[in-house]
Design a protein around this motif. Sequence first.
Motif, PDB file in Angstrom:
ATOM      1  N   ASP A 167       0.812  -1.220   0.000  1.00  0.00           N
ATOM      2  CA  ASP A 167       0.000   0.000   0.000  1.00  0.00           C
ATOM      3  C   ASP A 167       0.843   1.266   0.000  1.00  0.00           C
ATOM      4  O   ASP A 167       0.486   2.258  -0.624  1.00  0.00           O
ATOM      5  N   VAL A 168       1.966   1.241   0.729  1.00  0.00           N
ATOM      6  CA  VAL A 168       2.835   2.413   0.844  1.00  0.00           C
ATOM      7  C   VAL A 168       4.285   1.956   0.743  1.00  0.00           C
ATOM      8  O   VAL A 168       4.667   0.953   1.346  1.00  0.00           O
ATOM      9  N   VAL A 169       5.078   2.715  -0.013  1.00  0.00           N
ATOM     10  CA  VAL A 169       6.515   2.478  -0.095  1.00  0.00           C
ATOM     11  C   VAL A 169       7.211   3.680   0.528  1.00  0.00           C
ATOM     12  O   VAL A 169       6.939   4.827   0.149  1.00  0.00           O
ATOM     13  N   LEU A 170       8.096   3.416   1.497  1.00  0.00           N
ATOM     14  CA  LEU A 170       8.958   4.441   2.073  1.00  0.00           C
ATOM     15  C   LEU A 170      10.306   4.261   1.392  1.00  0.00           C
ATOM     16  O   LEU A 170      11.003   3.265   1.611  1.00  0.00           O
ATOM     17  N   LEU A 171      10.693   5.213   0.536  1.00  0.00           N
ATOM     18  CA  LEU A 171      11.777   5.014  -0.421  1.00  0.00           C
ATOM     19  C   LEU A 171      12.892   6.042  -0.276  1.00  0.00           C
ATOM     20  O   LEU A 171      12.657   7.251  -0.410  1.00  0.00           O
ATOM     21  N   ASP A 172      14.103   5.562  -0.034  1.00  0.00           N
ATOM     22  CA  ASP A 172      15.284   6.420  -0.026  1.00  0.00           C
ATOM     23  C   ASP A 172      15.611   6.821  -1.461  1.00  0.00           C
ATOM     24  O   ASP A 172      15.368   6.052  -2.391  1.00  0.00           O
ATOM     25  N   ARG A 173      16.165   8.011  -1.647  1.00  0.00           N
ATOM     26  CA  ARG A 173      16.513   8.459  -3.003  1.00  0.00           C
ATOM     27  C   ARG A 173      17.900   8.012  -3.432  1.00  0.00           C
ATOM     28  O   ARG A 173      18.112   7.698  -4.599  1.00  0.00           O
ATOM     29  N   ARG A 174      18.864   8.043  -2.516  1.00  0.00           N
ATOM     30  CA  ARG A 174      20.257   7.792  -2.888  1.00  0.00           C
ATOM     31  C   ARG A 174      20.654   6.391  -2.434  1.00  0.00           C
ATOM     32  O   ARG A 174      20.896   6.153  -1.266  1.00  0.00           O
ATOM     33  N   MET A 175      20.715   5.477  -3.407  1.00  0.00           N
ATOM     34  CA  MET A 175      21.143   4.106  -3.134  1.00  0.00           C
ATOM     35  C   MET A 175      22.117   3.702  -4.234  1.00  0.00           C
ATOM     36  O   MET A 175      21.982   4.158  -5.373  1.00  0.00           O
ATOM     37  N   PRO A 176      23.083   2.852  -3.919  1.00  0.00           N
ATOM     38  CA  PRO A 176      24.139   2.560  -4.891  1.00  0.00           C
ATOM     39  C   PRO A 176      23.711   1.699  -6.087  1.00  0.00           C
ATOM     40  O   PRO A 176      24.188   1.917  -7.193  1.00  0.00           O
ATOM     41  N   ASP A 177      22.808   0.751  -5.897  1.00  0.00           N
ATOM     42  CA  ASP A 177      22.485  -0.156  -7.003  1.00  0.00           C
ATOM     43  C   ASP A 177      21.473   0.434  -7.976  1.00  0.00           C
ATOM     44  O   ASP A 177      21.613   0.308  -9.186  1.00  0.00           O
ATOM     45  N   LYS A 178      20.465   1.082  -7.463  1.00  0.00           N
ATOM     46  CA  LYS A 178      19.437   1.731  -8.289  1.00  0.00           C
ATOM     47  C   LYS A 178      18.883   2.851  -7.434  1.00  0.00           C
ATOM     48  O   LYS A 178      18.476   2.629  -6.303  1.00  0.00           O
ATOM     49  N   THR A 179      18.866   4.047  -7.974  1.00  0.00           N
ATOM     50  CA  THR A 179      18.416   5.188  -7.173  1.00  0.00           C
ATOM     51  C   THR A 179      16.929   5.098  -6.871  1.00  0.00           C
ATOM     52  O   THR A 179      16.172   4.420  -7.576  1.00  0.00           O
ATOM     53  N   GLY A 180      16.526   5.800  -5.823  1.00  0.00           N
ATOM     54  CA  GLY A 180      15.114   5.866  -5.483  1.00  0.00           C
ATOM     55  C   GLY A 180      14.294   6.484  -6.599  1.00  0.00           C
ATOM     56  O   GLY A 180      13.153   6.088  -6.844  1.00  0.00           O
ATOM     57  N   ASP A 181      14.883   7.477  -7.284  1.00  0.00           N
ATOM     58  CA  ASP A 181      14.179   8.102  -8.412  1.00  0.00           C
ATOM     59  C   ASP A 181      13.873   7.062  -9.499  1.00  0.00           C
ATOM     60  O   ASP A 181      12.770   7.033 -10.059  1.00  0.00           O
ATOM     61  N   GLU A 182      14.847   6.183  -9.783  1.00  0.00           N
ATOM     62  CA  GLU A 182      14.642   5.135 -10.788  1.00  0.00           C
ATOM     63  C   GLU A 182      13.586   4.137 -10.319  1.00  0.00           C
ATOM     64  O   GLU A 182      12.713   3.739 -11.107  1.00  0.00           O
ATOM     65  N   VAL A 183      13.666   3.746  -9.055  1.00  0.00           N
ATOM     66  CA  VAL A 183      12.676   2.815  -8.501  1.00  0.00           C
ATOM     67  C   VAL A 183      11.288   3.437  -8.585  1.00  0.00           C
ATOM     68  O   VAL A 183      10.328   2.784  -9.020  1.00  0.00           O
ATOM     69  N   LEU A 184      11.176   4.686  -8.179  1.00  0.00           N
ATOM     70  CA  LEU A 184       9.891   5.398  -8.221  1.00  0.00           C
ATOM     71  C   LEU A 184       9.307   5.381  -9.634  1.00  0.00           C
ATOM     72  O   LEU A 184       8.135   5.045  -9.828  1.00  0.00           O
ATOM     73  N   ARG A 185      10.117   5.736 -10.613  1.00  0.00           N
ATOM     74  CA  ARG A 185       9.626   5.766 -11.998  1.00  0.00           C
ATOM     75  C   ARG A 185       9.189   4.380 -12.473  1.00  0.00           C
ATOM     76  O   ARG A 185       8.174   4.241 -13.147  1.00  0.00           O
TER      77      ARG A 185
END
Length: 186
Positions: free
Chosen positions: A48-66
């Motif tokens: 239902d909800v994702v709490l997502l960090d933006r800066r991660m080494p393998d795949k950024t939070g921005d990429e995950v979000l998109r």
Amino acid sequence: MTEDACVLVVDDEVRLADMFSRVVGRRHETRTAYGGEEALELVDDDVDVVLLDRRMPDKTGDEVLREVKAARVNCRVVMVTAVDPEMDVLKLPFDDYLCKPVETDVLLDVVDQQLEAQAYDDRLTEYMSVVAKLGVLEATAAERDLVDRDAYGELKTREAALREDLEAALEEFDDVARAFRAIPRA
């Protein structure tokens, strides 16, 4: 609805991810991912909800979000990050944005608000996203930087139009908006 909610916590800082999961786990089912790739493996329509960090080494939070939004996974996404927002947040399809450090009661309040938002129609969902973007920009940018920005002005105009539409439909709208704006995001 909220008792059966599932929250996915995503952060490459293991201790922080585990702490967020323990806190949220007091109220909701939780899943924990320690990177972007793992998050994409764990996110599905049960979340239902994702709490997502933006800066991660393998795949950024921005990429995950998109990718989550492109896959049309039916969940709310809250960026929970130490990355100070800039005008780039206008192009990110998140539902809320919190700057670390985040107090546990704020984290729980934001999760609860996102779960409540699921109950409203798309107009309120869009309104809450617009308010979050305006809030984070207004909290971190100098006023003179915002005045000359066309995108910021358009966002303010969109906020006003959405608010007008929603006021007629929601008796409790002012209380909901006040509570949403009261969350310390930066």
